[in-house]
Design an enzyme around this catalytic site. Sequence first.
Site, mmCIF file in Angstrom:
data_model
loop_
_atom_site.group_PDB
_atom_site.id
_atom_site.type_symbol
_atom_site.label_atom_id
_atom_site.label_comp_id
_atom_site.label_asym_id
_atom_site.label_seq_id
_atom_site.Cartn_x
_atom_site.Cartn_y
_atom_site.Cartn_z
ATOM 1 N N CYS A 1 0.859 -1.186 0.000
ATOM 2 C CA CYS A 1 0.000 0.000 0.000
ATOM 3 C C CYS A 1 0.897 1.239 0.000
ATOM 4 O O CYS A 1 2.114 1.143 0.233
ATOM 5 C CB CYS A 1 -0.901 0.002 1.232
ATOM 6 S SG CYS A 1 0.029 0.100 2.771
ATOM 7 N N CYS B 1 2.439 6.558 8.428
ATOM 8 C CA CYS B 1 1.613 6.802 7.239
ATOM 9 C C CYS B 1 0.744 8.041 7.471
ATOM 10 O O CYS B 1 0.155 8.188 8.552
ATOM 11 C CB CYS B 1 0.735 5.584 6.980
ATOM 12 S SG CYS B 1 -0.458 5.863 5.659
ATOM 13 N N SER C 1 1.573 -5.702 2.713
ATOM 14 C CA SER C 1 2.940 -5.577 3.214
ATOM 15 C C SER C 1 3.898 -6.507 2.463
ATOM 16 O O SER C 1 4.992 -6.795 2.938
ATOM 17 C CB SER C 1 2.967 -5.877 4.723
ATOM 18 O OG SER C 1 2.243 -7.047 4.997
ATOM 19 N N CYS D 1 -8.793 3.803 5.642
ATOM 20 C CA CYS D 1 -7.996 3.941 4.429
ATOM 21 C C CYS D 1 -8.505 2.900 3.430
ATOM 22 O O CYS D 1 -8.777 1.764 3.801
ATOM 23 C CB CYS D 1 -6.538 3.694 4.799
ATOM 24 S SG CYS D 1 -5.556 3.059 3.475
ATOM 25 N N HIS E 1 -3.602 -4.081 18.282
ATOM 26 C CA HIS E 1 -2.826 -3.691 17.096
ATOM 27 C C HIS E 1 -1.970 -2.459 17.407
ATOM 28 O O HIS E 1 -2.445 -1.508 18.041
ATOM 29 C CB HIS E 1 -3.777 -3.390 15.928
ATOM 30 C CG HIS E 1 -3.081 -3.314 14.607
ATOM 31 N ND1 HIS E 1 -2.362 -2.203 14.219
ATOM 32 C CD2 HIS E 1 -2.960 -4.214 13.603
ATOM 33 C CE1 HIS E 1 -1.858 -2.426 13.015
ATOM 34 N NE2 HIS E 1 -2.196 -3.641 12.624
ATOM 35 N N GLU F 1 -1.121 0.038 15.675
ATOM 36 C CA GLU F 1 -1.691 1.320 15.211
ATOM 37 C C GLU F 1 -2.688 1.861 16.247
ATOM 38 O O GLU F 1 -2.677 3.061 16.559
ATOM 39 C CB GLU F 1 -2.395 1.118 13.861
ATOM 40 C CG GLU F 1 -3.030 2.406 13.345
ATOM 41 C CD GLU F 1 -3.957 2.188 12.161
ATOM 42 O OE1 GLU F 1 -3.595 1.419 11.260
ATOM 43 O OE2 GLU F 1 -5.034 2.799 12.149
HETATM 44 S S1 SF4 Z 1 -3.251 3.549 6.506
HETATM 45 FE FE1 SF4 Z 1 -2.211 1.580 6.612
HETATM 46 S S2 SF4 Z 1 -3.095 0.407 4.907
HETATM 47 FE FE2 SF4 Z 1 -3.561 2.571 4.503
HETATM 48 S S3 SF4 Z 1 -1.887 3.325 3.219
HETATM 49 FE FE3 SF4 Z 1 -1.353 3.754 5.351
HETATM 50 S S4 SF4 Z 1 -0.112 2.003 6.018
HETATM 51 FE FE4 SF4 Z 1 -1.205 1.388 4.172
#
Ligand code: SF4
Length: 277
Positions: free
Chosen positions: A12, A95, A261, A189, A123, A125
């Site tokens: 991604c 990100c 990934s 996303c 997770h 994140e």
């Molecule tokens: S939010 Fe996560 S899945 Fe979406 S582009 Fe960013 S890293 Fe990739």
Amino acid sequence: MKLVVASPTGLCFGVRRAIEQLEKALATYGTVYALGSPIHNPQEVARLKSLGLEVIMNVNEVSGDAVVFVRAHGISRAELEELKIKSRVMVDGTCPFVRNAQKRAESLASEGYKVIILGDSEHPEVRGILGYIEGDSCVIGGKKDVDNSARYGKIGILSQTTQNEASLADVVAKFVFLTDEIKVYNTICRATIERQESIKNLAGQVDGIIVIGGRNSANTRKLVEISESLGVPTMWVEHAGEVDWGWTRGRGTIGVAAGGSTPDWLINDLTGKLKRL
Ligand code: SF4
């Protein structure tokens, strides 16, 4: 044998961007420390380690002259501040979509909302986003976790970036009846959803699907589950060396799909070998 590759598939935007930042840092500084594994793909981590990557699990392992890297999933604000102080250089690979979710969580909390995060509490994140909330918060996995008997004042809802929009809508619909004021940020996303849609499209065109991606990659596992649920013979491999070539025999069309990934070089190696068949 015909070969069809899912589209889009593989890395991604956020993970690709983070890997490029990390490669650049490794070329510049030689050794770079990442807090937690930077990508859920063992082969790519091994490649980056051969270039000088060191994976650490705790901020305390960083010394004053270290160059540190923050993975795409992000980390908590406290960890980020500590890394800045403890390192010589900090490369932030968070990100932008994850950063947006962190900012939304922070602003909701500062406006007095109880922050509800739709996602997986374990997770990285989500743990990182929680680290931006000063105030009341909780993580729920879906509408089943919403307590129908509770009453809330101000509720702010956002989502882990990889959740799906239908789940977010379900959760919002439940909370609407339990609160006086509700604010929702759609922080999902599309990258994950698009990869799931692409394997569904692929399933209708092929006699078998090879899914390539780390066994520690939740989004790769999800692709395997979708493919299997559609009744398509499915093989999950981390790299081309794991392919059971006997399995491919007699299948007119083989599909290939990769998790978000999985780096290009692993996909290209697999498709190259399949093309030679
Ligand atoms: S939010 Fe996560 S899945 Fe979406 S582009 Fe960013 S890293 Fe990739």
